[in-house]
Write an enzyme that holds these catalytic residues in place. Structure first.
Site: not given
Length: 290
Positions: A242, A286
């Site tokens: 879910r 990043y």
């Protein structure tokens, strides 16, 4: 107190409340009743805002978590809304109660590769494998809860357009599913299911070997079993499918409100965490690579 018992009886008779919510109300209000009794208060009209705040403060001192205290506040507010509506009390003593800030636990989200590995595990040559494959695909494709999954009826499926109708607390949400899930469901409906049902008028979509409804524990066990077969090392439960459904939608740019609707979240706070965690993931990538 009679009024508390009357309130929970009214909730039971209304039929619009889940058993879990009703049990929470009964448990929370039982704590309130015990505290009020300890003060010698016998009339609900004499339960003031100060009494309620002192009660909640005592729960905090006993070590109850912010989430539990927040739930107790919801129960108390529901009680007083009932009392005011039925003119049992003139003033809502719970009006100024503020729930503590609750940090939602980090969602258990699988990678797309882990999802693919998991979905590939059931043996589509058997009735059980076709059923399990349909259950796993549907959970990931729609984000429905296990309680919704085991209660799905054939009539809730629209195989022509590819969607499922889920009803909860008198509301209904229509959730679409993709062509892959449609194909897996079609295979199960045309083949596997007929080997599991014991009567031709069976309405439930998913059936166990005894021809009865699947249990939550049964779904939990099969997800765990296939996760082991797929060599997925992280802890996994049906709830992970879910969470993965919602997180992957957000990751691909899905609208938060649309995801909120499909998940059946009352508050956007629950849904926004997927966007927040996606931003955290991007920042981490990043920082590690740039």
């Amino acid at each position: 107190m009679k009024e508390i018992q009357d309130f929970t009886n009214e909730c039971l008779k209304s039929g619009g409340m889940s058993q879990n919510t009703l049990k929470s109300y009964q448990c929370d209000l039982s704590k309130l009743e015990n505290y009020v009794d300890s003060l010698g208060i016998t009339e609900i009209g004499k339960v003031s805002e100060k009494v309620l705040k002192d009660h909640l403060g005592q729960l905090s001192e006993k070590g109850y978590s912010p989430a539990t205290i927040a739930r107790n506040i919801v129960s108390i507010k529901a009680l007083f809304k009932y009392l005011v509506k039925n003119e049992i009390v003139a003033i809502d003593a719970s009006e100024n109660l503020i729930a503590p800030k609750v940090e939602l636990p980090k969602a258990n989200v699988l990678t797309r590769r882990q999802i693919e590995d998991l979905l590939d595990m059931p043996d589509a040559r058997t009735a059980k494998g076709q059923r399990d494959s349909a259950m796993l695909e549907l959970m990931y494709a729609t984000g429905i809860k296990v309680s919704e999954l085991i209660g799905i009826k054939i009539s809730q499926l629209d195989m022509q357009i590819g969607s499922i109708a889920c009803k909860n607390n008198k509301t209904e949400r229509i959730i679409p599913f993709d062509k892959r899930t449609k194909a897996v469901l079609t295979r199960y409906l045309q083949d596997g299911r007929r080997h599991l049902i014991t009567r031709t008028d069976e309405e439930l979509l998913f059936i166990n070997y005894q021809g009865e409804a699947m249990s939550r524990q049964g779904v939990w066990k099969l997800v765990k079993s296939y996760a082991r077969q797929a060599d997925i090392k992280v802890p996994i439960t049906p709830e992970a499918l879910r969470h993965s459904f919602a997180a992957h939608l957000v990751e691909r740019g899905a609208d938060i409100e649309a995801v909120q609707f499909m998940m059946g979240h009352v508050s956007p706070v629950s849904t926004n965490r997927y966007a927040r965690e996606n931003r955290d993931y991007i920042r981490d990538v990043y920082d590690r690579t740039h």
